[in-house]
Write a protein that holds these residues in place. Structure first.
Motif, PDB file in Angstrom:
ATOM      1  N   ILE A 125       0.826  -1.207   0.000  1.00  8.25           N
ATOM      2  CA  ILE A 125       0.000   0.000   0.000  1.00  8.25           C
ATOM      3  C   ILE A 125       0.860   1.256   0.000  1.00  8.25           C
ATOM      4  N   LEU A 126       2.087   1.161   0.521  1.00  8.95           N
ATOM      5  CA  LEU A 126       2.981   2.320   0.506  1.00  8.95           C
ATOM      6  C   LEU A 126       3.345   2.704  -0.924  1.00  8.95           C
ATOM      7  N   LEU A 127       3.658   1.721  -1.754  1.00  9.48           N
ATOM      8  CA  LEU A 127       3.966   2.019  -3.149  1.00  9.48           C
ATOM      9  C   LEU A 127       2.729   2.533  -3.863  1.00  9.48           C
ATOM     10  N   ARG A 128       1.580   1.952  -3.563  1.00 10.62           N
ATOM     11  CA  ARG A 128       0.338   2.411  -4.207  1.00 10.62           C
ATOM     12  C   ARG A 128       0.055   3.855  -3.826  1.00 10.62           C
ATOM     13  N   LEU A 129       0.244   4.207  -2.560  1.00  4.63           N
ATOM     14  CA  LEU A 129       0.019   5.591  -2.127  1.00  4.63           C
ATOM     15  C   LEU A 129       1.037   6.530  -2.765  1.00  4.63           C
ATOM     16  N   ALA A 130       2.275   6.083  -2.874  1.00  2.00           N
ATOM     17  CA  ALA A 130       3.295   6.923  -3.509  1.00  2.00           C
ATOM     18  C   ALA A 130       2.929   7.211  -4.959  1.00  2.00           C
ATOM     19  N   LYS A 131       2.400   6.210  -5.655  1.00  6.28           N
ATOM     20  CA  LYS A 131       1.993   6.425  -7.041  1.00  6.28           C
ATOM     21  C   LYS A 131       0.801   7.382  -7.129  1.00  6.28           C
ATOM     22  N   ILE A 132      -0.149   7.203  -6.227  1.00  9.85           N
ATOM     23  CA  ILE A 132      -1.315   8.101  -6.243  1.00  9.85           C
ATOM     24  C   ILE A 132      -0.882   9.546  -6.001  1.00  9.85           C
ATOM     25  N   LEU A 133      -0.002   9.745  -5.031  1.00  7.68           N
ATOM     26  CA  LEU A 133       0.423  11.101  -4.684  1.00  7.68           C
ATOM     27  C   LEU A 133       1.274  11.729  -5.778  1.00  7.68           C
ATOM     28  N   THR A 134       2.155  10.951  -6.396  1.00  5.54           N
ATOM     29  CA  THR A 134       2.996  11.537  -7.447  1.00  5.54           C
ATOM     30  C   THR A 134       2.224  11.772  -8.743  1.00  5.54           C
ATOM     31  N   ASP A 135       1.061  11.138  -8.873  1.00  7.36           N
ATOM     32  CA  ASP A 135       0.228  11.381 -10.054  1.00  7.36           C
ATOM     33  C   ASP A 135      -0.656  12.613  -9.912  1.00  7.36           C
ATOM     34  N   LEU A 136      -0.669  13.210  -8.725  1.00  8.70           N
ATOM     35  CA  LEU A 136      -1.471  14.427  -8.524  1.00  8.70           C
ATOM     36  C   LEU A 136      -0.872  15.584  -9.329  1.00  8.70           C
ATOM     37  N   PRO A 137      -1.671  16.567  -9.685  1.00 10.86           N
ATOM     38  CA  PRO A 137      -1.114  17.743 -10.368  1.00 10.86           C
ATOM     39  C   PRO A 137      -0.305  18.606  -9.402  1.00 10.86           C
ATOM     40  N   TYR A 138       0.865  19.044  -9.839  1.00 10.75           N
ATOM     41  CA  TYR A 138       1.737  19.907  -9.025  1.00 10.75           C
ATOM     42  C   TYR A 138       2.074  21.153  -9.831  1.00 10.75           C
ATOM     43  N   ASN A 139       1.798  22.292  -9.239  1.00 14.71           N
ATOM     44  CA  ASN A 139       2.101  23.565  -9.884  1.00 14.71           C
ATOM     45  C   ASN A 139       3.266  24.285  -9.239  1.00 14.71           C
ATOM     46  N   HIS A 140       3.614  23.877  -8.018  1.00 14.94           N
ATOM     47  CA  HIS A 140       4.669  24.568  -7.278  1.00 14.94           C
ATOM     48  C   HIS A 140       5.878  23.683  -6.994  1.00 14.94           C
ATOM     49  N   CYS A 141       5.656  22.411  -6.834  1.00 16.85           N
ATOM     50  CA  CYS A 141       6.765  21.485  -6.550  1.00 16.85           C
ATOM     51  C   CYS A 141       7.339  20.972  -7.869  1.00 16.85           C
ATOM     52  N   HIS A 142       8.444  21.549  -8.278  1.00 16.60           N
ATOM     53  CA  HIS A 142       9.025  21.212  -9.580  1.00 16.60           C
ATOM     54  C   HIS A 142       9.593  19.796  -9.622  1.00 16.60           C
ATOM     55  N   SER A 143       9.972  19.253  -8.482  1.00 19.66           N
ATOM     56  CA  SER A 143      10.619  17.935  -8.466  1.00 19.66           C
ATOM     57  C   SER A 143       9.616  16.793  -8.435  1.00 19.66           C
ATOM     58  N   ALA A 144       8.308  17.086  -8.433  1.00 19.21           N
ATOM     59  CA  ALA A 144       7.307  16.021  -8.363  1.00 19.21           C
ATOM     60  C   ALA A 144       7.438  15.066  -9.547  1.00 19.21           C
TER      61      ALA A 144
END
Length: 906
Positions: free
Chosen positions: A153-172
């Motif tokens: 579930i940790l990897l699944r959550l990491a994928k969900i979070l990194t797939d979110l749109p980011y406008n300020h965090c350039h390293s996402a």
């Protein structure tokens, strides 16, 4: 006051906290905890549990994880800080998963410690339910995820979070790339990642032109993802580029030294000279970067925490532990000539990661032979000589273990070293930060992959029982079945798979999670991808029921199992049902287009079905996945010709950037076709590319020769004919020489003027000296073909006549006459003995005698001092004496007339 998130992103990327970051806020404290390896504290913090709070009711349990949470940004709060919190939690989840499954030590946390579950769902959402749901959702492209991965579930959550749109965090975007790197290694087979995984980091890379180490890291990690996808050529380019980005200088060269204890004299040994650039603390300047920075200060640190992984000694009675170099400099005139091979400077850990990747790529892009291992060893030795990081050193020892596994003197250390690396994972001999510092920059396998490798190593040395125990503990049932089959106990393998499917045999993780005996509903809780794979495995074991089992797998997976369609395609193809094979394999490649074997069988099915357009697409995909697949290049070329035969014209611009290849075709078929020139050129290019990787395939060389003649590439046709003769002369004798091609090559030379600056047949100035496919430009290659390749191996009358024609054109009349005489000696006339009764053979002999006498008349007078008349009389007299039994034949009068003519020549 708005938080400056750029330095925090930098610290997360490089894995080190900068003293210049003010971490007074809650978010920066969480970020620092992630960098410091306090993963449990972060994931159980109030901020994390608030973000991972479930927003669903009982009816929503079947929905995917990403719909369970509300990641919408609060408009009243700072969006940059909220994005940074999501990114911090994504990194914590990813590193927590890596700690549990890659680096160790174990992470003291449970699934329910991470999520905030409403009281109404506390009985429905159990640890077992979350585990299986995460594994099911991590399945991708028809490939199941490894079901015993801890805390998936940790990897699944990491994928969900990194797939979110980011406008300020350039390293996402970079962290999304890293998440995909890990995800690929959890799947059974590589699956193509979304294209934007690569494209999204390009803008980030542009801002790193002056930040060498971070740019090198990003390029290196892109190369590693390409490597996992089996795109070896692209990976090679990225690895080399990564070295350029970090300004590392390296060169594979030679230096005098000894490799054995009893070696008396020094001999040249292969060595890798490498030197990192001098790094200084650039952090203040880099804090101005757009969300990333160069971790230059880390180069000054040695292995900081704990001890090194156990490095086993060789303890051999002959081989030295490592090569002893006796020269103070290597044989090079490069920038590295100042380096003493026996005392090279320590390398920066990032440069060590690049060298290990380059070493890995040598294996991927080189043929399987001893030279490959010899090339790789200096790379590994260069890294092992100066340990700088726990994980990097572990990777270097693993590569050395792989290299030593095939040698009698080193196989013992190779196996024991691999065992030691497996045993060290749960220990706490080094800090988590040390282990995670470069984990994204090396191809370090997961715990289960390393144990699988150990089990395969046991199998290779005959320790089947130990291997079987490991495979059963890891629940790698395909390997378990292989072990039982190798012990000729197929029934045992079938029983295991059936017990798993029927719920009679519980997998270890299921028992641990439940803490009780297996219940009857276990089969319903097994994820569909894994159950489908078991049905396919049963189909492999029971050929009589294979069709039903494969179809059952497809139904269980609800149309997502690539393995079931691959198996069905192979089943239909083996039985000649090409229509169904095409349908099945089409579904398989739609699910997972990265497996070249599926495309290859699909191409073969299209060929059998005479669907040339489909075959072209399939084989083109094969060579785009693996451009070293000579067989696919070969078949692709054959398809190009078949398309031409069918009236389909393929223009060069349509296939721009794609080389091509041919299958075995007879010359008679080729002559009858009206194949467009563009199709022939594509076939020629395909064969040329494929022969780079199938150099000993004489059939491909034969096809290449024919197509090269058709497209006017006579120099290449000459080379191809030589290769065919080299490969087949010992078996086929003179039949290995395509006499028609040989004659055409000679004609192409002799059509030009004998003098390079003379005139051709039409009176025009001859420029053939500049054209490698005619005249003097081709002469050297054809001459070499005769003298070096053909004549030392085989001979025939036609070969000698072709040789004589070439010599005559050159004005070498004495050699030409000798060649004609050799042709006569190899011919029918010379081999006839008294008592022959074959009239047809005798008549052929008469013609040979007449031709040979004519040659002597024409060229004998041009050879000074040559007694050609005596030679001519001897040939006629001898032949007539041997064949007196044919005096009653009409042709005998021709011989008597010829004999009289030769006498009158005096």
């Amino acid at each position: 006051m708005t938080l400056d998130i750029s330095p925090v992103e930098q610290a997360l990327l490089i894995g080190k906290w900068s003293k210049n970051i003010q971490h007074t806020s809650l978010i920066t404290s969480l970020a620092k905890d992630v960098v410091d390896g306090k993963i449990r504290d972060v994931l159980t913090s109030p901020s994390s549990r608030r973000v991972f709070s479930l927003h669903l009711d009982n009816g929503d349990l079947d929905k995917t994880f990403d719909s369970w949470f509300d990641f919408t940004l609060d408009t009243a709060a700072d969006p940059a800080e909220q994005e940074l919190l999501h990114l911090i939690l994504a990194v914590a989840c990813l590193h927590g998963f890596l700690q549990m499954n890659w680096t160790g030590p174990d992470l003291d946390i449970t699934l329910l410690d991470i999520l905030t579950v409403p009281d109404t769902l506390s009985t429905s959402i159990t640890a077992e339910f979350l585990q299986q749901k995460a594994i099911a959702e991590l399945a991708y492209g028809g490939e199941p995820a490894y079901h015993l991965a801890q805390l998936p579930i940790l990897l699944r959550l990491a994928k969900i979070l990194t797939d979110l749109p980011y406008n300020h965090c350039h390293s996402a975007a970079w962290w999304r790339l890293r998440t995909w790197l890990v995800h690929q290694q959890v799947l059974d087979e590589p699956v193509a990642a979304p294209s934007d995984v690569f494209t999204s980091v390009q803008s980030l890379l542009k801002g790193l032109s002056s930040h060498h180490d971070l740019a090198g890291r990003l390029v290196l990690e892109q190369g590693l993802l390409e490597h996992y996808l089996s795109h070896d050529k692209a990976a090679a380019e990225l690895f080399v580029r990564a070295a350029r980005e970090t300004k590392m200088e390296y060169e594979l060269t030679g230096a005098l030294g000894k490799r054995t204890k009893f070696q008396q004299s020094d001999v040249t040994q292969l060595i890798l000279l490498a030197e990192s650039r001098l790094r200084q603390d650039e952090e203040p300047e880099e804090s101005k970067a757009i969300g990333v920075a160069d971790p230059s200060s880390e180069g000054a640190d040695n292995l900081q925490d704990g001890i090194l992984p156990q490095t086993l000694a060789l303890n051999d009675d002959t081989l030295l532990e490592q090569t002893q170099f006796t020269s103070s400099s290597a044989g090079t005139n490069s920038k590295l000539s100042h380096i003493d091979p026996s005392a090279q400077p320590a390398l920066h850990p990032l440069d060590q990661c690049i060298l290990l990747s380059l070493c890995l790529n040598i294996k991927n892009t080189s043929p399987v032979n001893g030279l490959t291992a010899e090339q790789m060893k200096p790379y590994v030795a260069r890294v092992i000589s100066h340990p700088r990081n726990w994980s990097v050193h572990t990777m270097a020892l693993l590569l050395r273990s792989r290299l030593e596994a095939d040698r009698t003197r080193t196989v013992e250390r190779a196996t024991l070293q691999l065992q030691a690396l497996v045993d060290q994972m749960p220990t706490a001999d080094s800090s988590l930060t040390e282990r995670l510092l470069y984990i994204h920059d090396i191809p370090l396998p997961s715990k289960w992959e390393m144990e699988r490798e150990l089990a395969k190593r046991f199998l290779s040395i005959g320790v089947t029982k130990s291997a079987l125990e490991i495979f059963e503990r890891l629940e790698m049932w395909e390997e378990v079945v292989t072990c039982w089959q190798s012990m000729e106990m197929r029934d045992k393998a079938v029983t295991i798979v059936r017990d798993l499917l029927e719920g009679k045999k519980a997998e270890a993780e299921t028992i641990i999670l439940r803490g009780k005996a297996v219940t009857a509903n276990r089969r319903q809780t097994m994820d569909a991808a894994r159950e489908a794979k078991l049905w396919c495995l049963l189909g492999d074991l029971e050929p009589d029921y294979a069709l039903q089992h494969y179809q059952r797998a497809w139904e269980i997976s609800k149309g997502t199992s690539g393995r079931s369609m691959r198996s069905l395609g192979g089943y239909y193809f083996a039985r000649g049902d090409y229509k169904n094979a095409i349908t099945s394999l089409r579904r398989a490649v739609a699910i997972n287009p990265l497996l070249s074997r599926s495309w290859f069988i699909l191409g073969c099915a299209y060929v059998r079905d005479e669907d040339w357009e489909g075959a072209r697409e399939a084989f083109a995909r094969c060579v785009s996945i693996d451009d070293e697949d000579g067989e696919s290049w070969n078949n692709l070329a054959s398809v190009y010709l078949r398309l031409g035969e069918a009236g389909t014209v393929i223009h060069d611009d349509e296939e721009q950037g794609q080389d091509a290849a041919l299958s075995s075709e007879t010359r008679e078929e080729t002559k009858e076709r009206e194949i467009p020139f563009s199709n022939k050129m594509l076939a020629f290019r395909a064969l040329k590319q494929g022969l780079k990787f199938s150099y000993e395939n004489w059939r491909m060389w034969n096809n290449y020769m024919i197509v090269a003649m058709d497209v006017g590439e006579l120099s290449e046709a000459c080379r191809a004919l030589g290769r065919v003769v080299e490969e087949r002369s010992s078996k086929d004798g003179a039949d290995c020489v395509d006499a028609e091609v040989l004659d055409r090559l000679v004609n192409a030379v002799t059509r030009a003027s004998p003098k390079p600056d003379g005139q051709g047949e039409n009176g025009a100035t001859d420029s053939s000296a500049d054209n490698p496919n005619e005249g003097h430009g081709l002469l050297k290659r054809v001459t070499d073909l005769f003298e070096r390749v053909i004549l030392p191996r085989v001979s025939s009358p036609r070969i000698f006549r072709s040789r004589a024609k070439l010599l005559t054109w050159q004005g070498l009349y004495e050699e030409a006459v000798n060649a004609y005489l050799e042709a006569y000696r190899c011919g029918v006339a010379s081999s006839m003995e008294k008592g022959e009764t074959d009239v047809k053979k005798w008549r052929e002999g008469v013609e040979e005698v007449e031709e040979t006498v004519d040659v002597l008349r024409n060229f004998g007078p041009k050879v000074e001092g040559y007694k050609w008349k005596l030679q001519a009389r001897s040939i006629v007299r001898t032949f007539m004496a041997r064949t007196k039994d044919f005096e009653d034949e009409p042709e005998w009068s021709r011989l008597t007339d010829l004999q009289e003519e030769v006498r009158r020549e005096d």
